[in-house]
Design a protein around this motif. Sequence first.
Motif, mmCIF file in Angstrom:
data_model
loop_
_atom_site.group_PDB
_atom_site.id
_atom_site.type_symbol
_atom_site.label_atom_id
_atom_site.label_comp_id
_atom_site.label_asym_id
_atom_site.label_seq_id
_atom_site.Cartn_x
_atom_site.Cartn_y
_atom_site.Cartn_z
ATOM 1 N N ASP A 1 -8.129 -0.092 -5.357
ATOM 2 C CA ASP A 1 -9.256 -0.901 -4.864
ATOM 3 C C ASP A 1 -8.847 -2.346 -4.612
ATOM 4 N N ASP A 2 -7.749 -2.754 -5.196
ATOM 5 C CA ASP A 2 -7.276 -4.136 -5.045
ATOM 6 C C ASP A 2 -6.213 -4.152 -3.949
ATOM 7 N N ASP A 3 -6.592 -4.543 -2.714
ATOM 8 C CA ASP A 3 -5.639 -4.530 -1.621
ATOM 9 C C ASP A 3 -4.547 -5.566 -1.805
ATOM 10 N N ALA A 4 -4.811 -6.613 -2.595
ATOM 11 C CA ALA A 4 -3.788 -7.625 -2.849
ATOM 12 C C ALA A 4 -2.636 -7.014 -3.662
ATOM 13 N N LEU A 5 -2.964 -6.109 -4.573
ATOM 14 C CA LEU A 5 -1.922 -5.463 -5.368
ATOM 15 C C LEU A 5 -1.052 -4.577 -4.486
ATOM 16 N N LEU A 6 -1.693 -3.888 -3.505
ATOM 17 C CA LEU A 6 -0.899 -3.071 -2.595
ATOM 18 C C LEU A 6 -0.005 -3.931 -1.718
ATOM 19 N N SER A 7 -0.500 -5.080 -1.331
ATOM 20 C CA SER A 7 0.325 -5.994 -0.536
ATOM 21 C C SER A 7 1.521 -6.472 -1.348
ATOM 22 N N ILE B 1 3.052 -4.773 -3.635
ATOM 23 C CA ILE B 1 4.025 -3.682 -3.683
ATOM 24 C C ILE B 1 4.821 -3.627 -2.397
ATOM 25 N N LEU B 2 4.143 -3.757 -1.261
ATOM 26 C CA LEU B 2 4.845 -3.704 0.018
ATOM 27 C C LEU B 2 5.837 -4.853 0.168
ATOM 28 N N ALA B 3 5.495 -6.007 -0.398
ATOM 29 C CA ALA B 3 6.363 -7.168 -0.263
ATOM 30 C C ALA B 3 7.568 -7.106 -1.195
ATOM 31 N N ASP B 4 7.516 -6.269 -2.197
ATOM 32 C CA ASP B 4 8.613 -6.172 -3.168
ATOM 33 C C ASP B 4 9.783 -5.407 -2.549
ATOM 34 N N LYS B 5 10.990 -6.006 -2.570
ATOM 35 C CA LYS B 5 12.170 -5.365 -1.974
ATOM 36 C C LYS B 5 12.529 -4.052 -2.668
ATOM 37 N N LEU C 1 -1.738 3.310 0.575
ATOM 38 C CA LEU C 1 -0.379 3.299 1.084
ATOM 39 C C LEU C 1 0.132 4.730 1.122
ATOM 40 N N ALA C 2 0.906 5.056 2.163
ATOM 41 C CA ALA C 2 1.540 6.368 2.263
ATOM 42 C C ALA C 2 3.033 6.220 2.034
ATOM 43 N N ALA C 3 3.641 7.290 1.446
ATOM 44 C CA ALA C 3 5.074 7.261 1.148
ATOM 45 C C ALA C 3 5.683 8.583 1.562
ATOM 46 N N GLN C 4 6.962 8.520 1.949
ATOM 47 C CA GLN C 4 7.679 9.753 2.278
ATOM 48 C C GLN C 4 8.300 10.392 1.040
ATOM 49 N N ALA C 5 8.335 9.660 -0.070
ATOM 50 C CA ALA C 5 8.832 10.230 -1.331
ATOM 51 C C ALA C 5 7.784 11.162 -1.932
ATOM 52 N N ASP C 6 8.256 12.100 -2.755
ATOM 53 C CA ASP C 6 7.309 13.004 -3.399
ATOM 54 C C ASP C 6 6.577 12.263 -4.507
ATOM 55 N N PRO C 7 5.452 12.797 -4.980
ATOM 56 C CA PRO C 7 4.653 12.061 -5.979
ATOM 57 C C PRO C 7 5.430 11.713 -7.248
ATOM 58 N N ALA C 8 6.291 12.633 -7.721
ATOM 59 C CA ALA C 8 7.025 12.344 -8.954
ATOM 60 C C ALA C 8 7.974 11.176 -8.757
ATOM 61 N N LEU D 1 5.968 7.962 -8.456
ATOM 62 C CA LEU D 1 5.483 7.551 -9.775
ATOM 63 C C LEU D 1 6.591 6.874 -10.575
ATOM 64 N N GLU D 2 7.779 7.471 -10.544
ATOM 65 C CA GLU D 2 8.902 6.907 -11.277
ATOM 66 C C GLU D 2 9.339 5.574 -10.684
ATOM 67 N N GLY D 3 9.320 5.470 -9.321
ATOM 68 C CA GLY D 3 9.720 4.215 -8.682
ATOM 69 C C GLY D 3 8.792 3.072 -9.023
ATOM 70 N N LEU D 4 7.502 3.300 -9.035
ATOM 71 C CA LEU D 4 6.557 2.230 -9.373
ATOM 72 C C LEU D 4 6.646 1.870 -10.853
ATOM 73 N N HIS D 5 6.944 2.875 -11.696
ATOM 74 C CA HIS D 5 7.175 2.574 -13.120
ATOM 75 C C HIS D 5 8.341 1.610 -13.264
ATOM 76 N N SER D 6 9.425 1.877 -12.517
ATOM 77 C CA SER D 6 10.604 1.023 -12.630
ATOM 78 C C SER D 6 10.353 -0.387 -12.104
ATOM 79 N N MET D 7 9.339 -0.550 -11.234
ATOM 80 C CA MET D 7 9.003 -1.876 -10.707
ATOM 81 C C MET D 7 8.064 -2.638 -11.634
#
Length: 866
Positions: A671-677, A679-683, A698-705, A708-714
Amino acid sequence: MSTEEHPTPDRTPDPAPQGTAPRSLAEALRARDDASLSALLRTRPDLITPVPTDLTQLATRAGTRASVVRALERLDRFALQTAEALAVASEPAAHDELLALLAGDDNDPAVTAAFPRALGTLREQALVWGPDDRLRLVRTAHELLAPSPQHPSPTGLGPTVGEATAGMSPGRIQEIVAEAGLPTTHDSVSAVASLTALFTDRARMSALLDTAPAEAVDVLSRLVWGPPYGQVTADPARHLRWLIDRGLLLPTAPGTVVLPREVALHLRAGRAHRATEPVAPAVESARTHRPQVVDSAAAGQAYTALATVEELLKDWHEGGPVVLRAGGISVRDLKRTAVALDVAEPVAAFWVELAYAAGLLASDGEADERYAATPAYDEWLERPAAERWAMLASAWLAATRTAGLIGGRDTKDRTLSALGPGLDRSAAPEVRHRVLTLLATLPEGAAATPDSVLAHLQWERPLRGDRSAAEDLRTRLARWTLSESELLGVTGRGALSAQGRALLGLPSASVRETGTRAPSGPGDKLPAHKHHRPAVEAPLSETPRSPAEQAAAADRAARLLAPLLPEPLDHVLLQADLTAVAPGPLERPLADTLGVLADIESKGGATVYRFTPGSVRRALDAGRSASDLHAFLAAHSRTPVPQPLAYLIDDVARRHGHLRIGAASAYVRCDDDALLSEILADKRSQGLRLRRLAPTVLAAQADPAALLEGLHSMGFAPAAESAEGDVLITRAHAHRTPPRSAPVPVPDGPPVPDATLLGAAIRAIRAGDLASTTPRKDTQTPAPGNGELPRTSSAETLATMQAAVMTGEAVWIGYVNAEGAASQRVIAPIRVEGGFVTAYDHTADEVRTYPLHRVTGVAELAGDQP
């Protein structure tokens, strides 16, 4: 074929007439009573597999090479030395001659005292037969133990004078006799006898050697204890010529001479062995502790063993290592397991094999085959701790799989891997039981020196072949037993614990079922071992216990251990540095929940857990809410929940689930579009290949698992959601194999027969012997024992059977069964009708019905037989 009751008295063939020596091993066995035959079949169970048809077949089987080798390898050192001495004695040998070879000219009292037992052992196992004045080794044993150029005797003795001069010319023999100062004879036989008499006469032999050059005596001293063969040139030195001329060295081949057996025995003072060992080396005490200290140390290690096995299978909770194509796990997986358990690789291999032997883990049998816990593991976890330990210890004691071999090479030079093939050693259970039984011979609380235990075991089963070779398997098994029993808690500080004694089924005078002991006096030391009688006399052979006896022993061991194990705690101590200290073992629900909420930082007497954002997130992913975690910590902490920990939980919970991930391939919604922005800005998100579909998606070509792991690492705290938009709770999946049974130990040869089987076998052997040795009336009938069956016409067979029914006499028949197997039997016909004869079969000791067309012939018995 029908059978009905026909009671008859037991029939045992009459022994040989008094004063008549048996002419063969079969006759010697025929003179034995049932108790003696039972003892033979119990000590050599291979003789009863299958049951021999008669005593002649039993004697033949007892003389086969495989059976004799097996029996010799199970003799103790002195019994084997007795057999070796008999192999170099005259044949047949007298009792006193054999004793002199062992005791020597000084008549060693220890040897004299132990000799009856050793000779009795050889007689009982049918390796020696005959009366005391005509003792004989079984021929195969004599061939194995007698000295020869190809197979030197363990005694180091060479051939006799008669054997060494067998191919010598008569003239040369006469020359030797003359040089030795003896009168010449008319033939070689009397000359050899004269020379033998000289070498066996102590006084005359000493006088002859007194005239020998010093160098000649030195040569004899180098050959006396073996090997007895030496090399000489075509023109030997003067001192060698002196020995050769007098027959003290005899030629066996060009350039080779041998020391005759009679000469060596004179130089050895009559001893066949350099060191005769009539008594086993004593098991020595290294140190002594109070029994309570030993039991407490063992109980502590037993608890550690349980925790280690649980940790191992928890590490393999979602599926363990992949099964190699050849079976077992890879070296890399074993190293990974050792790191997870914080132990050395050999120790990790031991725990893996122990869990496998107890049936707690196995392969799942799927296409991508892995090792995992079995359903039996879940049942094992529900048992009390003491019972779980008893199950592990019982499995270890009976297992033939040997963890100590892991990392070595098999006969095909392939590496032996954990859980792989080739690790079974059938001697392992017997060695483990024997080592622990030897520890039980010491006073309670006393730890044995490993070297004395190994020396005792080597005396009980001496090495065969090259004595200078590396440690044999039994010695290595014994070393592994000493270390593994300490790891498992069967021993404590090197001494056998009370629960260890109970596991073996051994009594203990001072141990009570309540776990208390009688006072042992002041101080921590017990009197020296040499002043104490052993607590348990260790037998030379262990009688296998029945499953019921093993279960009773395990139950008693568990009852003795239970009071010594620490009680599980229901609390921890929370600290301000985001750690929790468990001052002892925790109750299982508390330990499981805390293991999800925090990471284990250190182990030992107290376990330290550390709370991290990742561990808290793990608990939230498992379905716990922040309020649940606060309530859990407040309920199980003896200290107030520190403020930093409360802030950590609230902070992670506030961000947890703010992002939602689903399948698109995958998407992120918030619901917070600033948070999605952000994420997109993060290298770091470039690898996820994100793009905005909507302000909040946001859509991703990676699978959900992977997303999930990539955002955890960020550093974000996303939550997965279902197709309906509900948050998915992620719990560890407990992977289990289908029901699996524990591996069956590989037997060490045929099992020892029980009393029922022995009784039935002896009756069958006696009856078969009666059938094969009973005299026949018909002189045209083939003699018993030559394998031929009686042959009569159908009319003669029928007439003889009918006559036997009327007279009540027994007859001898030949019979061919439906499978074509021929046998001879002694029967007492009861009824003949319809082409069948119903008779009491003395061979089978029961009433049977035989078709007359399968009877090859019939003959009457001589006298009142049977």
